[in-house]
Design a protein around this motif. Structure first.
Motif, PDB file in Angstrom:
ATOM      1  N   SER A  19       0.833  -1.209   0.000  1.00 21.75           N
ATOM      2  CA  SER A  19       0.000   0.000   0.000  1.00 21.75           C
ATOM      3  C   SER A  19       0.866   1.257   0.000  1.00 21.75           C
ATOM      4  O   SER A  19       0.569   2.228  -0.702  1.00 21.75           O
ATOM      5  N   ILE A  22       2.406   1.696  -3.514  1.00 26.26           N
ATOM      6  CA  ILE A  22       1.409   2.167  -4.483  1.00 26.26           C
ATOM      7  C   ILE A  22       1.051   3.626  -4.197  1.00 26.26           C
ATOM      8  O   ILE A  22       0.894   4.435  -5.123  1.00 26.26           O
ATOM      9  N   THR A 305      -1.679   5.575 -18.182  1.00 25.70           N
ATOM     10  CA  THR A 305      -1.225   5.762 -16.799  1.00 25.70           C
ATOM     11  C   THR A 305      -1.877   4.750 -15.864  1.00 25.70           C
ATOM     12  O   THR A 305      -1.212   4.154 -15.009  1.00 25.70           O
ATOM     13  N   ILE A 306      -3.190   4.548 -16.041  1.00 24.92           N
ATOM     14  CA  ILE A 306      -3.893   3.578 -15.200  1.00 24.92           C
ATOM     15  C   ILE A 306      -3.332   2.178 -15.420  1.00 24.92           C
ATOM     16  O   ILE A 306      -3.111   1.411 -14.470  1.00 24.92           O
ATOM     17  N   LEU A 307      -3.088   1.839 -16.701  1.00 24.97           N
ATOM     18  CA  LEU A 307      -2.517   0.519 -16.992  1.00 24.97           C
ATOM     19  C   LEU A 307      -1.134   0.363 -16.368  1.00 24.97           C
ATOM     20  O   LEU A 307      -0.803  -0.700 -15.830  1.00 24.97           O
ATOM     21  N   ILE A 309      -0.030   1.900 -13.700  1.00 22.28           N
ATOM     22  CA  ILE A 309      -0.194   1.754 -12.247  1.00 22.28           C
ATOM     23  C   ILE A 309      -0.638   0.333 -11.899  1.00 22.28           C
ATOM     24  O   ILE A 309      -0.137  -0.284 -10.949  1.00 22.28           O
ATOM     25  N   ILE A 310      -1.594  -0.201 -12.687  1.00 19.35           N
ATOM     26  CA  ILE A 310      -2.070  -1.559 -12.426  1.00 19.35           C
ATOM     27  C   ILE A 310      -0.946  -2.571 -12.613  1.00 19.35           C
ATOM     28  O   ILE A 310      -0.726  -3.450 -11.768  1.00 19.35           O
ATOM     29  N   LEU A 311      -0.221  -2.441 -13.737  1.00 21.80           N
ATOM     30  CA  LEU A 311       0.877  -3.371 -13.997  1.00 21.80           C
ATOM     31  C   LEU A 311       1.979  -3.226 -12.942  1.00 21.80           C
ATOM     32  O   LEU A 311       2.547  -4.227 -12.481  1.00 21.80           O
ATOM     33  N   SER A 313       1.572  -2.146  -9.873  1.00 19.51           N
ATOM     34  CA  SER A 313       1.059  -2.700  -8.613  1.00 19.51           C
ATOM     35  C   SER A 313       1.110  -4.227  -8.650  1.00 19.51           C
ATOM     36  O   SER A 313       1.477  -4.869  -7.654  1.00 19.51           O
ATOM     37  N   PHE A 314       0.734  -4.809  -9.798  1.00 23.32           N
ATOM     38  CA  PHE A 314       0.799  -6.262  -9.919  1.00 23.32           C
ATOM     39  C   PHE A 314       2.237  -6.751  -9.806  1.00 23.32           C
ATOM     40  O   PHE A 314       2.518  -7.763  -9.164  1.00 23.32           O
ATOM     41  N   TYR A 317       3.248  -6.612  -6.296  1.00 20.43           N
ATOM     42  CA  TYR A 317       2.647  -7.723  -5.569  1.00 20.43           C
ATOM     43  C   TYR A 317       3.437  -9.009  -5.797  1.00 20.43           C
ATOM     44  O   TYR A 317       3.713  -9.754  -4.856  1.00 20.43           O
TER      45      TYR A 317
END
Length: 597
Positions: A19, A22, A305-307, A309-311, A313-314, A317
């Motif tokens: 967290s 991110i 940008t969203i992609l 951030i998602i990638l 974050s993944f 993880y």
């Protein structure tokens, strides 16, 4: 304020590492995203202003050309009318010959031609000559005098006049004030298709249009095919032109107006020298359509940008959070004593190193725990052996004296029976097969002891010995836990008691404990003695000195079943002492030497 800061700091500090990472990424990306949003909006707004300024400049240029062209045509008409007036004054319609008329028409023709071909917006140039009852034009030549047109054009009321669906610029000239037929009129007919084609070049959009009209709304020239839009815009601008201070505004103006629910951009400007207004219009979507690239770019960047951030974050993880979570779960297993497992990591990175060190640590801890447990087990077994060895010769000597007495007194059958009791008893205590036996076997041994003591006390003690319930017959207990307690009653309760002795042995159990109750009716036990015995019992579990009897059994029960088990002393319902053996029913590590039954 300080408390709020502490709460925020505490909240952030309690979050997981994933967290926090991110959140850090969002703190980095958000200013860049806002900066991109601002730059995109500024770029779009600047382009919007440039487009609007280009439209203003284009409309102003076309408006100036149209206004100057119409003004120039009007001046040419006036100048030519002055030249024609010199020849017109000398005419006398009554005395004119055909030759003179032809000569006059020949003089007028070049003037008309010069005006005709001076501008592409002129469709025809006409001279209305009432004195000669003739209308002379460049295109149609000589024809009958058009009195209706003459009446419409005789007054210079407006720069441009509509007559019979045609636009004219007129230049009336009066040679003699007292004669109506002394007036002649020079006029040009405006080519509306040429003007409309010229206006259509102001805006180069599919649904764009332009309209040129006068302030009174008597005429208009339209280039667009959207007639409802043109009509509504013309009415809107005509009303706007009548507003106070409307003419004081310099330069073209821009306004937005919805037509049939669709926003239109309108650029308009009044003519400087003529009573006209020029307006051009088009739907905003078509004008600002090129600006959609900014929105497309911004939305594309937002999605990217969203992609990211998602990638990201993944990736965090997979790379950090998942290995950490696995490590945390492994520590929880170690906390509850599970150490026989191995962590695996595919990569030779920091987590690979931590996993290998963790595996080495758990292996070392497991080995150490096993060593400590084995040492403790051996120590307990040694203690049990030592305690048990104290019990075996306890009443060996007295038993032989009793047997001798029986034989000497001639009680042969009782002596034989007593010898059998002694054989079973000593066979049991000398058999060293295991440290633990079933409760049923220990109870049988205790019964053998009771039989021996019944002979010794010559039936002065009544014994009630219950059978072991079937559910707990195979319950494993340390060897010789019942007999020493019964022995305690015979030695301390019945040996000096004159009245009949009573002894009762019973068994009970529930889901938590197995209980053996030993009650006697000894009358020599005071309450102070009972308290002292209880205190010595507890103290004896923490000492390693030689001890026998109850302390012996109590210590062995505790070693076997734990701190919640052991002996409990209280006043019996028979009046003497009650000894309870409490043994907790739980999974225990079996004795390695215990036989499987």
């Amino acid at each position: 304020m300080n408390q709020l800061s502490r709460l925020i700091t505490s909240f952030i500090g309690n979050q997981s590492i994933l967290s926090k990472l991110i959140a850090s990424l969002l703190l980095i990306v958000t200013p860049l995203y806002v900066f991109n949003f601002i730059v995109t909006n500024i770029g779009a707004e600047n382009n919007r202003k440039e487009i609007e300024q280009a439209l203003r400049n284009s409309l102003q240029s076309y408006n100036n050309i149209m206004d100057s062209e119409f003004l120039r045509i009007q001046q040419m008409l006036r100048n030519s009318a002055l030249d024609i007036a010199i020849a017109h004054v000398e005419l006398d319609a009554a005395n004119l010959t055909h030759m003179e008329k032809s000569m006059f028409f020949g003089e007028v023709g070049p003037y008309l031609s010069r005006i005709q071909y001076s501008s592409r917006f002129i469709k025809d140039t006409t001279a209305l000559l009432p004195l000669l009852d003739t209308t002379q034009s460049t295109i149609a030549g000589l024809r009958k005098f058009d009195s209706g047109l003459f009446e419409a054009l005789r007054l210079p009321s407006k720069p441009i006049i509509r007559q019979d669906d045609q636009l004219f610029i007129n230049a009336p000239f009066v040679t003699t004030s007292d004669r109506k037929d002394s007036m002649f009129i020079l006029a040009v007919q405006i080519s509306e298709p040429t003007v409309a084609a010229y206006l259509s070049k102001i805006m180069n959009f599919n649904r764009s249009g332009a309209v040129l009209f006068d302030s009174d709304g008597t005429w208009s020239v339209e280039s667009g095919h959207d007639e409802p839009a043109t009509t509504e815009i013309r009415g809107l601008l005509s009303a706007k032109q009548l507003e106070p201070h409307a003419s004081s505004t310099a330069g073209p103006q821009i306004m937005t107006h919805k037509i049939q629910g669709e926003p239109y951009l309108i650029v308009y400007e009044p003519a400087a020298n003529t009573n006209m207004m020029l307006a051009a219009f088009a739907p905003e979507d078509e004008i600002y359509g090129s600006l959609s690239i900014y929105k497309t770019f911004f939305y594309s960047l937002s999605i990217l940008t969203i992609l990211v951030i998602i990638l990201f974050s993944f990736g965090l993880y997979r790379i950090i959070h998942k290995p950490l979570k696995t490590l945390m779960q492994a520590f929880r297993k170690v906390e509850i004593g599970q150490m026989r497992f191995t962590l695996k990591h595919r990569n030779d990175d920091e987590f690979g190193y931590l996993y290998r060190r963790f595996n080495n640590m758990t292996e070392t801890l497991d080995n150490m725990v096993n060593v400590v447990y084995e040492q403790r087990l051996l120590s307990q077994r040694s203690e049990l052996k030592r305690l048990q060895s104290q019990i075996n010769p306890h009443f060996l000597y007295n038993s032989f004296f009793v047997l001798q007495r029986l034989i000497h007194s001639g009680k042969r059958d009782t002596a034989i029976q007593f010898a059998g009791y002694l054989g079973r008893y000593f066979q049991y205590i000398t058999r060293d097969a295991s440290d633990e036996i079933a409760l049923m076997e220990d109870s049988l041994h205790a019964q053998a002891y009771v039989d021996i003591q019944s002979v010794c006390f010559d039936e002065h003690v009544s014994v009630s010995y219950e059978s072991v319930p079937d559910a707990i017959k195979r319950f494993m207990v340390p060897r010789m836990i019942i007999q020493p307690l019964i022995e305690n009653s015979f030695e301390h309760a019945f040996q000096k008691q004159l009245q009949q002795g009573l002894l009762r042995v019973s068994f009970a159990y529930d889901d938590e404990f197995v209980v053996v109750n030993i009650d006697d009716n000894g009358n020599q036990l005071a309450d102070e003695q009972l308290e002292q015995m209880t205190a010595r019992l507890e103290q004896g579990t923490h000492q390693m000195e030689e001890s026998t009897g109850m302390i012996n059994v109590h210590r062995r029960i505790r070693l076997k079943f734990g701190e919640t088990s052991g002996l409990r002393l209280s006043r019996s319902e028979l009046g003497g002492l009650r000894i309870q053996i409490l043994m907790e029913r739980k999974e225990v590590v079996p004795d390695a030497q215990a036989p499987h039954r």
